[in-house]
Design a protein around this motif. Sequence first.
Motif, PDB file in Angstrom:
ATOM      1  N   PHE A   1      14.664  11.455  60.076  1.00 20.46           N
ATOM      2  CA  PHE A   1      14.284  12.584  60.911  1.00 20.46           C
ATOM      3  C   PHE A   1      15.401  13.621  61.025  1.00 20.46           C
ATOM      4  O   PHE A   1      15.372  14.484  61.891  1.00 20.46           O
ATOM      5  CB  PHE A   1      13.866  12.096  62.301  1.00 20.46           C
ATOM      6  N   GLY A   2      16.373  13.532  60.124  1.00 19.35           N
ATOM      7  CA  GLY A   2      17.518  14.438  60.152  1.00 19.35           C
ATOM      8  C   GLY A   2      17.150  15.899  59.989  1.00 19.35           C
ATOM      9  O   GLY A   2      17.811  16.777  60.541  1.00 19.35           O
ATOM     10  N   PHE A   3      16.076  16.182  59.231  1.00 19.64           N
ATOM     11  CA  PHE A   3      15.666  17.568  59.036  1.00 19.64           C
ATOM     12  C   PHE A   3      15.222  18.216  60.346  1.00 19.64           C
ATOM     13  O   PHE A   3      15.214  19.442  60.468  1.00 19.64           O
ATOM     14  CB  PHE A   3      14.563  17.674  57.975  1.00 19.64           C
ATOM     15  N   ILE A   4      14.896  17.395  61.330  1.00 19.82           N
ATOM     16  CA  ILE A   4      14.525  17.916  62.653  1.00 19.82           C
ATOM     17  C   ILE A   4      15.727  17.850  63.591  1.00 19.82           C
ATOM     18  O   ILE A   4      16.082  18.834  64.238  1.00 19.82           O
ATOM     19  CB  ILE A   4      13.353  17.116  63.255  1.00 19.82           C
ATOM     20  N   SER A   5      16.363  16.690  63.662  1.00 23.68           N
ATOM     21  CA  SER A   5      17.424  16.488  64.659  1.00 23.68           C
ATOM     22  C   SER A   5      18.606  17.432  64.457  1.00 23.68           C
ATOM     23  O   SER A   5      19.240  17.842  65.424  1.00 23.68           O
ATOM     24  CB  SER A   5      17.881  15.037  64.685  1.00 23.68           C
ATOM     25  N   CYS A   6      18.903  17.802  63.207  1.00 21.82           N
ATOM     26  CA  CYS A   6      20.042  18.698  62.963  1.00 21.82           C
ATOM     27  C   CYS A   6      19.824  20.066  63.596  1.00 21.82           C
ATOM     28  O   CYS A   6      20.785  20.758  63.927  1.00 21.82           O
ATOM     29  CB  CYS A   6      20.309  18.830  61.474  1.00 21.82           C
ATOM     30  N   ARG A   7      18.580  20.450  63.823  1.00 22.22           N
ATOM     31  CA  ARG A   7      18.276  21.769  64.389  1.00 22.22           C
ATOM     32  C   ARG A   7      18.448  21.826  65.906  1.00 22.22           C
ATOM     33  O   ARG A   7      18.291  22.878  66.503  1.00 22.22           O
ATOM     34  CB  ARG A   7      16.882  22.189  63.979  1.00 22.22           C
ATOM     35  N   PHE A   8      18.768  20.703  66.510  1.00 25.22           N
ATOM     36  CA  PHE A   8      19.000  20.681  67.954  1.00 25.22           C
ATOM     37  C   PHE A   8      20.489  20.776  68.295  1.00 25.22           C
ATOM     38  O   PHE A   8      20.849  20.827  69.454  1.00 25.22           O
ATOM     39  CB  PHE A   8      18.420  19.407  68.582  1.00 25.22           C
TER      40      PHE A   8
ATOM     41  N   LEU B   1       8.096  18.395  65.335  1.00 29.10           N
ATOM     42  CA  LEU B   1       7.772  17.180  66.093  1.00 29.10           C
ATOM     43  C   LEU B   1       6.304  17.155  66.486  1.00 29.10           C
ATOM     44  O   LEU B   1       5.654  16.108  66.458  1.00 29.10           O
ATOM     45  CB  LEU B   1       8.666  17.070  67.335  1.00 29.10           C
ATOM     46  N   HIS B   2       5.772  18.316  66.818  1.00 27.26           N
ATOM     47  CA  HIS B   2       4.353  18.406  67.167  1.00 27.26           C
ATOM     48  C   HIS B   2       3.480  18.046  65.958  1.00 27.26           C
ATOM     49  O   HIS B   2       2.512  17.288  66.087  1.00 27.26           O
ATOM     50  CB  HIS B   2       4.021  19.810  67.678  1.00 27.26           C
ATOM     51  N   VAL B   3       3.840  18.579  64.797  1.00 23.67           N
ATOM     52  CA  VAL B   3       3.079  18.278  63.575  1.00 23.67           C
ATOM     53  C   VAL B   3       3.116  16.771  63.293  1.00 23.67           C
ATOM     54  O   VAL B   3       2.078  16.159  62.996  1.00 23.67           O
ATOM     55  CB  VAL B   3       3.632  19.073  62.370  1.00 23.67           C
ATOM     56  N   LEU B   4       4.305  16.174  63.407  1.00 21.26           N
ATOM     57  CA  LEU B   4       4.410  14.735  63.171  1.00 21.26           C
ATOM     58  C   LEU B   4       3.556  13.940  64.154  1.00 21.26           C
ATOM     59  O   LEU B   4       2.904  12.962  63.776  1.00 21.26           O
ATOM     60  CB  LEU B   4       5.871  14.281  63.247  1.00 21.26           C
ATOM     61  N   SER B   5       3.547  14.378  65.421  1.00 17.62           N
ATOM     62  CA  SER B   5       2.729  13.662  66.410  1.00 17.62           C
ATOM     63  C   SER B   5       1.243  13.831  66.121  1.00 17.62           C
ATOM     64  O   SER B   5       0.462  12.903  66.324  1.00 17.62           O
ATOM     65  CB  SER B   5       3.068  14.107  67.834  1.00 17.62           C
ATOM     66  N   GLU B   6       0.857  15.002  65.635  1.00 22.86           N
ATOM     67  CA  GLU B   6      -0.553  15.215  65.258  1.00 22.86           C
ATOM     68  C   GLU B   6      -0.957  14.318  64.096  1.00 22.86           C
ATOM     69  O   GLU B   6      -2.120  13.965  63.954  1.00 22.86           O
ATOM     70  CB  GLU B   6      -0.794  16.685  64.894  1.00 22.86           C
ATOM     71  N   LEU B   7       0.012  13.968  63.255  1.00 23.39           N
ATOM     72  CA  LEU B   7      -0.243  13.075  62.119  1.00 23.39           C
ATOM     73  C   LEU B   7      -0.060  11.606  62.498  1.00 23.39           C
ATOM     74  O   LEU B   7      -0.058  10.732  61.637  1.00 23.39           O
ATOM     75  CB  LEU B   7       0.693  13.427  60.956  1.00 23.39           C
ATOM     76  N   ASP B   8       0.110  11.343  63.817  1.00 27.88           N
ATOM     77  CA  ASP B   8       0.320   9.985  64.328  1.00 27.88           C
ATOM     78  C   ASP B   8       1.564   9.322  63.748  1.00 27.88           C
ATOM     79  O   ASP B   8       1.613   8.110  63.540  1.00 27.88           O
ATOM     80  CB  ASP B   8      -0.913   9.090  64.077  1.00 27.88           C
ATOM     81  N   ILE B   9       2.582  10.134  63.474  1.00 28.10           N
ATOM     82  CA  ILE B   9       3.863   9.605  63.013  1.00 28.10           C
ATOM     83  C   ILE B   9       4.739   9.410  64.240  1.00 28.10           C
ATOM     84  O   ILE B   9       4.951  10.326  65.021  1.00 28.10           O
ATOM     85  CB  ILE B   9       4.516  10.558  61.999  1.00 28.10           C
ATOM     86  N   ILE B  10       5.201   8.200  64.407  1.00 27.81           N
ATOM     87  CA  ILE B  10       5.955   7.843  65.608  1.00 27.81           C
ATOM     88  C   ILE B  10       7.438   8.138  65.399  1.00 27.81           C
ATOM     89  O   ILE B  10       8.042   7.676  64.435  1.00 27.81           O
ATOM     90  CB  ILE B  10       5.756   6.354  65.944  1.00 27.81           C
ATOM     91  N   VAL B  11       7.978   8.929  66.321  1.00 29.39           N
ATOM     92  CA  VAL B  11       9.420   9.169  66.363  1.00 29.39           C
ATOM     93  C   VAL B  11       9.940   8.305  67.509  1.00 29.39           C
ATOM     94  O   VAL B  11       9.457   8.422  68.637  1.00 29.39           O
ATOM     95  CB  VAL B  11       9.738  10.656  66.610  1.00 29.39           C
ATOM     96  N   PRO B  12      10.895   7.426  67.234  1.00 25.75           N
ATOM     97  CA  PRO B  12      11.391   6.534  68.287  1.00 25.75           C
ATOM     98  C   PRO B  12      11.888   7.316  69.509  1.00 25.75           C
ATOM     99  O   PRO B  12      12.539   8.359  69.374  1.00 25.75           O
ATOM    100  CB  PRO B  12      12.544   5.787  67.611  1.00 25.75           C
ATOM    101  N   LEU B  13      11.566   6.805  70.677  1.00 30.97           N
ATOM    102  CA  LEU B  13      11.892   7.473  71.931  1.00 30.97           C
ATOM    103  C   LEU B  13      13.386   7.749  72.060  1.00 30.97           C
ATOM    104  O   LEU B  13      13.784   8.839  72.478  1.00 30.97           O
ATOM    105  CB  LEU B  13      11.398   6.635  73.117  1.00 30.97           C
ATOM    106  N   GLN B  14      14.221   6.787  71.696  1.00 29.98           N
ATOM    107  CA  GLN B  14      15.672   6.980  71.813  1.00 29.98           C
ATOM    108  C   GLN B  14      16.143   8.143  70.944  1.00 29.98           C
ATOM    109  O   GLN B  14      17.018   8.910  71.345  1.00 29.98           O
ATOM    110  CB  GLN B  14      16.416   5.693  71.440  1.00 29.98           C
ATOM    111  N   LEU B  15      15.547   8.300  69.768  1.00 31.48           N
ATOM    112  CA  LEU B  15      15.899   9.408  68.882  1.00 31.48           C
ATOM    113  C   LEU B  15      15.443  10.741  69.486  1.00 31.48           C
ATOM    114  O   LEU B  15      16.174  11.739  69.430  1.00 31.48           O
ATOM    115  CB  LEU B  15      15.285   9.197  67.498  1.00 31.48           C
ATOM    116  N   LEU B  16      14.257  10.759  70.076  1.00 36.89           N
ATOM    117  CA  LEU B  16      13.768  11.974  70.749  1.00 36.89           C
ATOM    118  C   LEU B  16      14.687  12.365  71.899  1.00 36.89           C
ATOM    119  O   LEU B  16      15.049  13.539  72.047  1.00 36.89           O
ATOM    120  CB  LEU B  16      12.353  11.759  71.285  1.00 36.89           C
ATOM    121  N   ILE B  17      15.068  11.387  72.706  1.00 36.40           N
ATOM    122  CA  ILE B  17      15.953  11.662  73.843  1.00 36.40           C
ATOM    123  C   ILE B  17      17.280  12.222  73.342  1.00 36.40           C
ATOM    124  O   ILE B  17      17.805  13.186  73.904  1.00 36.40           O
ATOM    125  CB  ILE B  17      16.151  10.393  74.699  1.00 36.40           C
TER     126      ILE B  17
END
Length: 111
Positions: free
Chosen positions: A32-39, A54-70
């Motif tokens: 998920f580095g392509f997303i996390s680096c932008r934060f 992240l919204h697109v991934l959630s629409e595709l039912d792709i789970i991003v671990p909660l700790q990584l999101l936080i």
Amino acid sequence: GSDWKLMLTLIYFSKMFDIELCPLPFSLEEMFGFISCRFTGYPASVQEQALLWLHVLSELDIIVPLQLLISMFSDGVNSVKELANQRKARANDQPGNLTARRVTFICACFH
């Protein structure tokens, strides 16, 4: 036709982003580095693009671990704060800023 292709695409993305099903040797951070680096170190507008991913991934039912999101969100908040502090510091250093001139004058008088 297109429903079948969409279903195959969804299955492909789900497997690609599932750390246990993906045949590639990536860690969660790398996956998920392509997303996390932008934060980190980017303005809110770039972070908003990452949120859309992240919204697109959630629409595709792709789970991003909660700790990584936080971690991503924490980095994002800290980056926005830091960028705001840098803007304030630059504004205070502007030649037209009376407060900065007063401090400079006072410091010069005591040296």
